[in-house]
Design a protein around this motif. Sequence first.
Motif, PDB file in Angstrom:
ATOM      1  N   VAL A 680      -0.582 -12.255   6.807  1.00 57.30           N
ATOM      2  CA  VAL A 680       0.134 -11.009   7.152  1.00 57.30           C
ATOM      3  C   VAL A 680       1.207 -10.715   6.110  1.00 57.30           C
ATOM      4  O   VAL A 680       1.377  -9.560   5.666  1.00 57.30           O
ATOM      5  CB  VAL A 680       0.744 -11.139   8.564  1.00 57.30           C
ATOM      6  N   MET A 681       1.911 -11.738   5.703  1.00 63.59           N
ATOM      7  CA  MET A 681       2.992 -11.529   4.728  1.00 63.59           C
ATOM      8  C   MET A 681       2.448 -11.050   3.393  1.00 63.59           C
ATOM      9  O   MET A 681       2.982 -10.105   2.787  1.00 63.59           O
ATOM     10  CB  MET A 681       3.758 -12.843   4.550  1.00 63.59           C
ATOM     11  N   HIS A 682       1.377 -11.671   2.948  1.00 64.24           N
ATOM     12  CA  HIS A 682       0.854 -11.335   1.624  1.00 64.24           C
ATOM     13  C   HIS A 682       0.124  -9.999   1.614  1.00 64.24           C
ATOM     14  O   HIS A 682       0.385  -9.149   0.747  1.00 64.24           O
ATOM     15  CB  HIS A 682      -0.096 -12.449   1.148  1.00 64.24           C
ATOM     16  N   LEU A 683      -0.767  -9.807   2.562  1.00 65.49           N
ATOM     17  CA  LEU A 683      -1.640  -8.644   2.517  1.00 65.49           C
ATOM     18  C   LEU A 683      -1.008  -7.389   3.124  1.00 65.49           C
ATOM     19  O   LEU A 683      -1.496  -6.290   2.852  1.00 65.49           O
ATOM     20  CB  LEU A 683      -2.958  -8.947   3.236  1.00 65.49           C
ATOM     21  N   MET A 684       0.036  -7.547   3.920  1.00 61.62           N
ATOM     22  CA  MET A 684       0.619  -6.351   4.537  1.00 61.62           C
ATOM     23  C   MET A 684       2.078  -6.131   4.150  1.00 61.62           C
ATOM     24  O   MET A 684       2.422  -5.106   3.574  1.00 61.62           O
ATOM     25  CB  MET A 684       0.508  -6.427   6.068  1.00 61.62           C
ATOM     26  N   ILE A 685       2.955  -7.086   4.441  1.00 59.16           N
ATOM     27  CA  ILE A 685       4.393  -6.843   4.270  1.00 59.16           C
ATOM     28  C   ILE A 685       4.748  -6.736   2.794  1.00 59.16           C
ATOM     29  O   ILE A 685       5.356  -5.743   2.357  1.00 59.16           O
ATOM     30  CB  ILE A 685       5.203  -7.960   4.965  1.00 59.16           C
ATOM     31  N   ASN A 686       4.369  -7.759   2.010  1.00 57.98           N
ATOM     32  CA  ASN A 686       4.684  -7.692   0.578  1.00 57.98           C
ATOM     33  C   ASN A 686       3.954  -6.542  -0.104  1.00 57.98           C
ATOM     34  O   ASN A 686       4.491  -5.881  -1.004  1.00 57.98           O
ATOM     35  CB  ASN A 686       4.326  -9.012  -0.113  1.00 57.98           C
ATOM     36  N   ASN A 687       2.715  -6.299   0.319  1.00 58.45           N
ATOM     37  CA  ASN A 687       1.961  -5.196  -0.283  1.00 58.45           C
ATOM     38  C   ASN A 687       2.612  -3.857   0.032  1.00 58.45           C
ATOM     39  O   ASN A 687       2.686  -2.971  -0.833  1.00 58.45           O
ATOM     40  CB  ASN A 687       0.523  -5.236   0.240  1.00 58.45           C
ATOM     41  N   THR A 688       3.087  -3.679   1.274  1.00 57.96           N
ATOM     42  CA  THR A 688       3.773  -2.423   1.636  1.00 57.96           C
ATOM     43  C   THR A 688       5.062  -2.260   0.847  1.00 57.96           C
ATOM     44  O   THR A 688       5.403  -1.154   0.394  1.00 57.96           O
ATOM     45  CB  THR A 688       4.062  -2.410   3.144  1.00 57.96           C
ATOM     46  N   LYS A 689       5.783  -3.359   0.670  1.00 55.25           N
ATOM     47  CA  LYS A 689       7.006  -3.289  -0.111  1.00 55.25           C
ATOM     48  C   LYS A 689       6.710  -2.888  -1.556  1.00 55.25           C
ATOM     49  O   LYS A 689       7.389  -2.031  -2.137  1.00 55.25           O
ATOM     50  CB  LYS A 689       7.729  -4.645  -0.055  1.00 55.25           C
TER      51      LYS A 689
END
Length: 850
Positions: A680-689
Amino acid sequence: MSGNVGMEQLIPIVNKLQDAFTQLGVHMQLDLPQIAVVGGQSAGKSSVLENFVGRDFLPRGSGIVTRRPLILQLINHPHEYGEFLHKKGERFTSFDEIRKEIETDTDRITGQNKGISPLPINLRVYSPNVLNLTLIDLPGLTKVPIGDQPPDIEQQIRNMIMTYITKDSCLILAVSPANSDLANSDALKLSKDADPDGIRTIGVITKLDLMDDGTDAREVLENKLLPLRRGYVGVVNRSQKDIEGRKDIKAAMAAERKFFLGHPAYRHVADRMGTPYLQRVLNQQLTNHIRETLPSLRDKLQKQLLTMEKEVDQYKHFRPDDPSIKTKAMLQMIQQLQNDFERAIEGSGSALISTNELSGGAKINRLFHERFPYEIVRMEFDEKELRREIAFAIRNIHGIRVGLFTPDMAFDAIVKGQISRLKEPSLKCVDLVVQELTNVVRNCSLKMSRYPRLQEETERIITTHIREREQIVKENILLMNECELAYMNTNHEDFIGFANAQQSSENPSKSGRKLGNQVIRKGYMSISNLGFMKGGSRDYWFVLASESLSWFKDEDERDKKYMLMLDGLKIKDIEQGFMSRRHVFALYNPDQKNVYKDYKELQLGVETQDDMDSWKASFLRAGVYPEKVSDSSNGEEGSSEGSTSMDPQLERQVETIRNLVDSYMKIVTKTTRDLVPKIVMHLMINNTKDFIMGELLAHLYASGDQNSMMEESPEEARKREEMLRMYHACKEALKIIGDVSMATVSTPMPPPVKDDWLSTGQESPRIGHSGPPSPGGNMRRAPPPAVSRAPPPVPIGGRPAPAIPSRPTPAPPGRQGNSGILPPPLIPSRPVPTVPPRLPDRPHVPQRPY
C-alpha cells in the motif's frame, strides 16, 4: 429636550465614534458614568437634576416628594419621547404627562401617606439632544418618620442611596442647602463613605438666595472652608412659586445669573457658579471619560490594522483579470497543496497540527499496526471451527478406510482455506487507507476555496489517481495471496515440522501465545454493565498484562479495584445503545462461567472507535481472541461427529494437523502483516505523493482553460471588498480618534485636600463649639495673616454675635457683643482643632460664632 449646550456639543463626537466603529463591526462601549444626586430632604436634588437635563419633568412640593429611586436613562434618538419600564410600548410625548405618571406610580407602590420604597421607577427619555446617560434621583434623608414611614426610615434611605453611589462609574452630586449647617450635611457624609478619595464627588450648594441678610457662603464656595477635592458649585433653583407659575428653566437660569452677578459676595466667582457651570463641570467629566476610553480603542484598532496589512497589500494592486496574476496564484496554490499533503502524510512540527483527533499519516499508521492485525487475528483464530474442518478433512481423505497415518493432504486443504481468508482483511485495509487519503486531499485543497473550479478540478484529478492506484494495489495483494496458495514451503526455518507437531499434540498447552508478565497497554475505560451505584458510570484506569487485566481508581495505580485473569476468556462486540455515546466490547467465558463477581461478561466502554480497535488489538496480543459461533450447515449430527465423537487416534491426528496449520499460518500471517502495508505504501501513498509533486500541474493545464479555472468565487470577491472596506474604515476610525483627542480637552484630577473634617463634622453642634463654619453662619474672607495664625478662642456666653456686613472695611469699627468691643473676626482657611491653642504674643480675641 434642550438646555444643556455642552451635552449637545458632545453628541456629534460620540456619534462619529460610534458610526466609525459600527462600520468596522467592532464593539465600542463608552459606558458613560451615571450621575446621582444625594442630600437631605427638600435640599433641591430634583431641581439640580432637571437643570442638568434642561427640562422640567420631575414632581415638586414640600416635604418628602421623591419617595422611590428614579433611574432616568437618556438615549440619543431622532425623536423625543419618554417610556416607562412598567408601561412598555406606551410613549409619553408630554413632559407634564411624564411627571404625572411618576407621581401616580409612586403612589401606587408607596401609598399616599409619605411611604417610601426601594423599588425604582425606570424612565427612558429619547431625544436627539442628549447623550446616552443614566441619571438617578434618590429620596432625601429624613430622621423622623411620618405617615406610613417605618421607624428605621433613616437607615433604609441610607442603605438605598449607598447601593447606587458606591459604584465606581457613578458621579455623586452632594446637594446641601446654604441655609443649614454644612458641617452636619448628610450628603457630604454619605459621599465620604462611598467615595473616600473624593474623586467622584462634586459639592452643590443650593438655596443661596434664602440665606439670612448679611450672611453668605463665599468661603465655602471658594473651597476654603470644609474643602472638597472637586470643590463646590453654587446654584439657585426655582422656588415653589416659580414652579407653580410655570417659570421655565431658561428664565430661571437668567435669574440665577443675575443673582450671582448682583451679589457682592459672589460676583467675583460668578463665572464658576450657577447651573450652566455645573453643566459644564459634568460635561467635562463625560469628556474626560470619553478620552480615557480612547487609548484602549486606539490599541484595538491598531492591532486590527496590523493583522490586515499583509492581506491588504495583496489586494491593493489586485486585478482579477490579469493572466500573470492568475498563473502565479495557481502555482502558489499547487505548491501549497504539495507541502500540506507531504506534511499530512510524513508528519511535521508545524503549529497547525490537530490536537483533537488522528489524521493523515498517523491514522494510516494505526490502520497498519492496530486495525489490520486485529482483523487478521479475528479471522485466523476460530478454534472450534478450525478443528471441526480438520476432522472433516481427515475423514474425507481416508474415505471408507481407517487411516493409520496423518494425511498431509489435510494440512494442504486446511492451510489453503486459511490463506484464502486473509484476502478480506487485506482488501479492507486498502479501502480504509483510500478513504483516509481522500480525506487528506480534501483537507489540503480547502485553501483553494478562493478558486472553486481549481479546487474541484484538483480534487477530481488526485482522487481519480488514487482510485486507479487502489485497483493496482488490490491486484498485487491478491497476487501475493495467490503466490502463498501456489506453494506450501514446509522447509521454512520457522515451520515446526511433523515430528515437533506430534510432540506438541501430546502437550496441548499453546506455548507461543503468552508474553510472560509483560504490561501490554494502559488507559481509561468504563464498566458499562455495572449499575450507577456500583461505579458503572465512572472511568477506571485499566492495566492489561499478558495474563491479567487489572483496574484502579486512577492512574496512580494505588487503589486497585480488581484483577481479572485472562485464561480462557474471549472477546466480542456489544451493539451500541440508542442513547449511548460510548463504544462497548465485552470479555466473556465460552463455558458460561462468571467472569466478574456475579456477571457472565465484563462490558468495557471507550470514547471512540479508534480506542476500541486499539484495545482489541492489545487483547489479541494477550491471547484473548474473538470466537465465532459454529455454523450448523452440517446439522447437529455432523457437529457432534466432528467434535465430541472423535476416537483417540483421530483426535491425535487433528491435534497434529492443528499444530502444523498453526505453525505455518503464523509464517503466512507474519508475511501478510508485513507485506500489505509495504505494498500500500509503495504502490499508492508514495505514488500519489510523487504524482502530486510531479504530474498534477501538467494534468491541470491539460484539463481545460486556465482562465475559467482561476475565476474567483463570489464569496472571495466579497471578502476582498470587505477587507479593503474594513481597512479604510479602520484608518478612518483612527483619524476620528485623533480628531476627538484634538477637539476635546481633558482636565486633570484636582489634588487631594484635607477633608478629615468630614469624619468629625457630624458631631459638631452648630453654635457654641469650635467646628467648621457652615454656610448658615457669617462667612467672610479672612485677612491673609489669619491663615497661619491660630484660631481665636470660643466666645463667652454661647450666644451668636450680630451679623457682620458682607463687604470688608479697611478700618473695622467696634461693635458691642457679649464681651464688649469685638475686632473683625479671623477665619482660618483650613479646618480648626477642637481646642484651639492660645498665643502669648497676641491679645485675647474672642471667636465669632458660626
